[in-house]
Motif scaffolding. Structure first.
Motif, PDB file in Angstrom:
ATOM      1  N   ASP A  42      -8.360  -4.209   8.080  1.00 47.39           N
ATOM      2  CA  ASP A  42      -8.567  -2.778   7.385  1.00 47.39           C
ATOM      3  C   ASP A  42      -7.210  -2.389   6.951  1.00 47.39           C
ATOM      4  O   ASP A  42      -7.214  -1.515   6.433  1.00 47.39           O
ATOM      5  CB  ASP A  42      -9.220  -2.132   8.322  1.00 47.39           C
ATOM      6  N   TYR A  43      -6.105  -3.336   7.074  1.00 47.29           N
ATOM      7  CA  TYR A  43      -4.877  -3.178   6.437  1.00 47.29           C
ATOM      8  C   TYR A  43      -4.170  -1.823   7.339  1.00 47.29           C
ATOM      9  O   TYR A  43      -3.343  -1.303   7.007  1.00 47.29           O
ATOM     10  CB  TYR A  43      -4.869  -2.788   5.155  1.00 47.29           C
ATOM     11  N   LYS A  44      -4.599  -1.453   8.675  1.00 49.74           N
ATOM     12  CA  LYS A  44      -4.210  -0.416   9.358  1.00 49.74           C
ATOM     13  C   LYS A  44      -3.196  -1.178  10.506  1.00 49.74           C
ATOM     14  O   LYS A  44      -3.617  -1.419  11.535  1.00 49.74           O
ATOM     15  CB  LYS A  44      -5.336   0.490  10.087  1.00 49.74           C
ATOM     16  N   ILE A  45      -2.244  -1.319   9.941  1.00 47.54           N
ATOM     17  CA  ILE A  45      -1.099  -2.212  10.757  1.00 47.54           C
ATOM     18  C   ILE A  45      -0.557  -1.342  11.797  1.00 47.54           C
ATOM     19  O   ILE A  45      -0.284  -0.164  11.845  1.00 47.54           O
ATOM     20  CB  ILE A  45       0.026  -2.558   9.685  1.00 47.54           C
ATOM     21  N   ASP A  46      -0.621  -1.907  12.988  1.00 52.14           N
ATOM     22  CA  ASP A  46       0.196  -1.272  14.196  1.00 52.14           C
ATOM     23  C   ASP A  46       1.369  -1.653  14.165  1.00 52.14           C
ATOM     24  O   ASP A  46       2.006  -2.560  14.542  1.00 52.14           O
ATOM     25  CB  ASP A  46      -0.463  -1.778  15.426  1.00 52.14           C
ATOM     26  N   LEU A  75       0.966  -8.803   3.217  1.00 56.12           N
ATOM     27  CA  LEU A  75       2.140  -8.988   3.861  1.00 56.12           C
ATOM     28  C   LEU A  75       2.936  -7.978   3.192  1.00 56.12           C
ATOM     29  O   LEU A  75       4.056  -7.390   3.678  1.00 56.12           O
ATOM     30  CB  LEU A  75       2.573 -10.487   3.469  1.00 56.12           C
ATOM     31  N   LYS A  76       2.877  -7.651   1.779  1.00 55.73           N
ATOM     32  CA  LYS A  76       3.697  -6.751   1.329  1.00 55.73           C
ATOM     33  C   LYS A  76       3.524  -5.174   1.855  1.00 55.73           C
ATOM     34  O   LYS A  76       4.515  -4.448   2.236  1.00 55.73           O
ATOM     35  CB  LYS A  76       3.205  -6.542  -0.346  1.00 55.73           C
ATOM     36  N   HIS A  77       2.098  -4.802   2.186  1.00 59.65           N
ATOM     37  CA  HIS A  77       1.927  -3.624   2.829  1.00 59.65           C
ATOM     38  C   HIS A  77       2.574  -3.656   4.432  1.00 59.65           C
ATOM     39  O   HIS A  77       3.218  -2.610   4.967  1.00 59.65           O
ATOM     40  CB  HIS A  77       0.358  -3.590   3.083  1.00 59.65           C
ATOM     41  N   TRP A  78       2.469  -4.948   5.097  1.00 57.41           N
ATOM     42  CA  TRP A  78       3.007  -5.032   6.484  1.00 57.41           C
ATOM     43  C   TRP A  78       4.636  -4.902   6.246  1.00 57.41           C
ATOM     44  O   TRP A  78       5.124  -3.827   6.963  1.00 57.41           O
ATOM     45  CB  TRP A  78       2.972  -6.370   6.876  1.00 57.41           C
ATOM     46  N   LEU A  81       5.380  -0.859   5.910  1.00 60.92           N
ATOM     47  CA  LEU A  81       5.210  -0.193   7.009  1.00 60.92           C
ATOM     48  C   LEU A  81       6.111  -0.619   8.243  1.00 60.92           C
ATOM     49  O   LEU A  81       6.930   0.358   8.896  1.00 60.92           O
ATOM     50  CB  LEU A  81       3.873  -0.141   7.554  1.00 60.92           C
ATOM     51  N   VAL A  82       6.319  -1.931   8.362  1.00 64.82           N
ATOM     52  CA  VAL A  82       7.033  -2.206   9.512  1.00 64.82           C
ATOM     53  C   VAL A  82       8.460  -2.267   9.460  1.00 64.82           C
ATOM     54  O   VAL A  82       9.298  -1.732  10.347  1.00 64.82           O
ATOM     55  CB  VAL A  82       6.554  -3.800   9.876  1.00 64.82           C
ATOM     56  N   PHE A  83       8.912  -2.354   8.337  1.00 65.75           N
ATOM     57  CA  PHE A  83      10.505  -2.376   7.985  1.00 65.75           C
ATOM     58  C   PHE A  83      10.767  -1.067   7.515  1.00 65.75           C
ATOM     59  O   PHE A  83      11.322  -0.794   6.403  1.00 65.75           O
ATOM     60  CB  PHE A  83      10.883  -3.401   6.737  1.00 65.75           C
TER      61      PHE A  83
END
Length: 188
Positions: A42-46, A75-78, A81-83
């Motif tokens: 669902d692209y809801k990255i923790d 991966l772009k979405h990751w 959010l993560v970086f």
């Protein structure tokens, strides 16, 4: 131990990326693999869980198929959010400083198509400048990408050919990982 961020939207039907991962798992290296498409359909990255995972590893490999001259959307979405600010960059954003950033991907069409006279018009490295800048901006050690061409069944490559190339790719990646591990143990 190395971390692999696997970003393939159809991993179960993949020939190339799946073979690479299977070969890596046969090695005696201690690897953690996070299939982010499976984990976050669902692209809801923790974000916090992903950041904590990054902090546990010195070497981070980003394994994915090359899509439209870039990485898959998840991966772009990751990365988006993560970086985040004050984690990967900013006045206190040095949490990834000195970690190894290793792009590892598969390219559907032939090597000859990725040059000025080929139908893609650019070499692969020219499409990787955003990865290099991301690594540099977050104070990571950018390692030149490991990739191979000819991974598309639609482009006429057989599954047998793709598996053979993928096994070679995994060998190169393992060699690079061992090199990085030794460098980390014995810095100059």
């Amino acid at each position: 131990m190395a971390l692999i961020i696997l970003a393939h939207p159809a991993y179960e039907t993949s020939v190339a990326n799946k073979t690479v991962i299977e070969e890596l798992l046969k090695s005696n290296l201690d690897l953690e693999i996070r299939n982010i498409h499976e984990m976050y359909p669902d692209y809801k990255i923790d974000v916090k869980a992903e950041q904590e995972t990054l902090l546990r590893h010195q070497t981070i490999i980003f394994q994915y198929p090359f899509y439209w001259y870039n990485m898959p959307a998840i991966l772009k979405h990751w990365f988006d959010l993560v970086f985040e600010y004050q984690f990967a960059y900013g006045s206190d954003g040095d949490k990834l400083k000195g970690k190894n950033f290793v792009p590892s991907f598969t390219v559907g069409s032939s090597e000859s198509s990725y040059n000025v006279l080929g139908f893609q018009h650019f070499r692969i490295y020219e499409f990787c400048k955003n990865l290099e800048q991301t690594a540099l901006f977050s104070q990571m050690n950018y390692i030149d990408p490991i990739y191979f061409h000819g991974t598309s069944l639609a482009a006429g490559y057989s599954a047998e050919e793709i598996r053979k190339y993928a096994k070679r790719h995994a060998e190169k990646l393992l060699y690079r990982l061992l090199e990085l591990e030794n460098r980390n143990k014995n810095p100059l």
